[in-house]
Scaffold this active site. Sequence first.
Site, short mmCIF file in Angstrom:
data_model
loop_
_atom_site.label_atom_id
_atom_site.label_comp_id
_atom_site.label_asym_id
_atom_site.label_seq_id
_atom_site.Cartn_x
_atom_site.Cartn_y
_atom_site.Cartn_z
N GLN A 171 0.83 -1.19 0.00
CA GLN A 171 0.00 0.00 0.00
C GLN A 171 0.88 1.25 0.00
OE1 GLN A 171 -2.17 -0.59 3.69
NE2 GLN A 171 -0.29 -1.40 4.56
N HIS A 189 -7.65 3.33 20.02
CA HIS A 189 -6.74 2.34 20.59
C HIS A 189 -7.20 1.86 21.97
CE1 HIS A 189 -3.57 4.08 17.71
NE2 HIS A 189 -3.94 2.89 17.27
N GLY A 236 -1.86 -12.39 9.03
CA GLY A 236 -2.59 -12.70 10.25
C GLY A 236 -3.60 -13.82 10.09
N ASP A 260 -7.23 -5.64 14.76
CA ASP A 260 -7.06 -4.20 14.50
C ASP A 260 -6.75 -4.03 13.03
OD1 ASP A 260 -6.51 -1.54 14.50
OD2 ASP A 260 -4.90 -1.61 16.00
N THR A 320 -7.68 -2.81 8.81
CA THR A 320 -8.18 -1.75 7.95
C THR A 320 -9.58 -2.13 7.48
OG1 THR A 320 -7.05 -2.78 6.08
CG2 THR A 320 -5.88 -1.02 7.23
N ASP A 321 -10.14 -1.34 6.56
CA ASP A 321 -11.48 -1.61 6.05
C ASP A 321 -11.55 -2.99 5.39
OD1 ASP A 321 -12.06 0.94 6.88
OD2 ASP A 321 -11.90 1.84 4.90
N PRO A 358 -6.67 -7.31 1.16
CA PRO A 358 -6.16 -8.35 2.06
C PRO A 358 -6.91 -8.44 3.38
CG PRO A 358 -4.35 -7.09 1.12
CD PRO A 358 -5.61 -6.38 0.74
#
Length: 285
Positions: free
Chosen positions: A35, A66, A142, A160, A162-163, A167
């Site tokens: 990215q 967080h 992961g 945790d 991303t949208d 991936p």
Amino acid sequence: MPLDETWYTEQWAGQGAAISLKLRDKVHDEQSPYQRIEIYETETFGTLMTLDGLVMVTDRDNFVYHEMMSHPALFTHPDPKRVLIVGGGDCGTLHEVLKHPGVELAEQVELDERVTRVAEKFFPELCESNHDPRARLHFADGIEWVAQAAPGSYDVIVIDSTDPVGPAAGLFSESFYKNCQRALGARGVVVGQSESPLFHAELIVSVQRSLRAAGFRDVASLFFPQCTYPSGWWSATLACKDGAATEFRQQAAAARTFPTRYYNAAIHTAALAAPEFLARQLHAK
């Protein structure tokens, strides 16, 4: 994409809305194997990291996300010692997890090492715990990591991510949740970010349904403000292998020995209250 030379603007796809932050400078820009990572200095939100043009973290408001991605799950588990963080490349969630003195091991599995290395340079306060002897940083997939984990390896798994595109899409699947359920020990807890209740209610319903189908006994979503994310309103969805997702160690949360800026026991309780429009959709699932 930048509106002009002095503003960073992210258009919220399909919503006819956007967020803009006034800039002082662009200080980093690279294309990792996965990215584009960009770092800006803003006038009022401090340092800003974007991934593929989407806001990931700012100095000003990251503490809300967080803290809510970590403390509710750890206080829901009766005695969390082994924690896995899937994603979390900016290391802010890892930092919050390691505030819990009972945690003996916190493993973070992030696909893109460059996100972490850039965060270490530009967000050093989020990375203060990277060299804690209890921390283990792994740069790997992961989904595969959880699939290969031994049964009962972890007490808490924090997703945790991303949208749910590219991936990260597999991190919202029933098959992945089944592997999380297997990798958790008795009374195990999993929590994952689940997008905006205003913009993505269908995703929250789908996540809850998939977690139940994966074998988790109880599921609940937490809601909290996040002003730089789409709609300014965000969620995390938590599931328990054995216990109740709405029950937590309230006295321990109230008497916690570490500082927080947003989370406390009352916030935890309040965050479990679903807005009526979403409660209706969840009950109709």
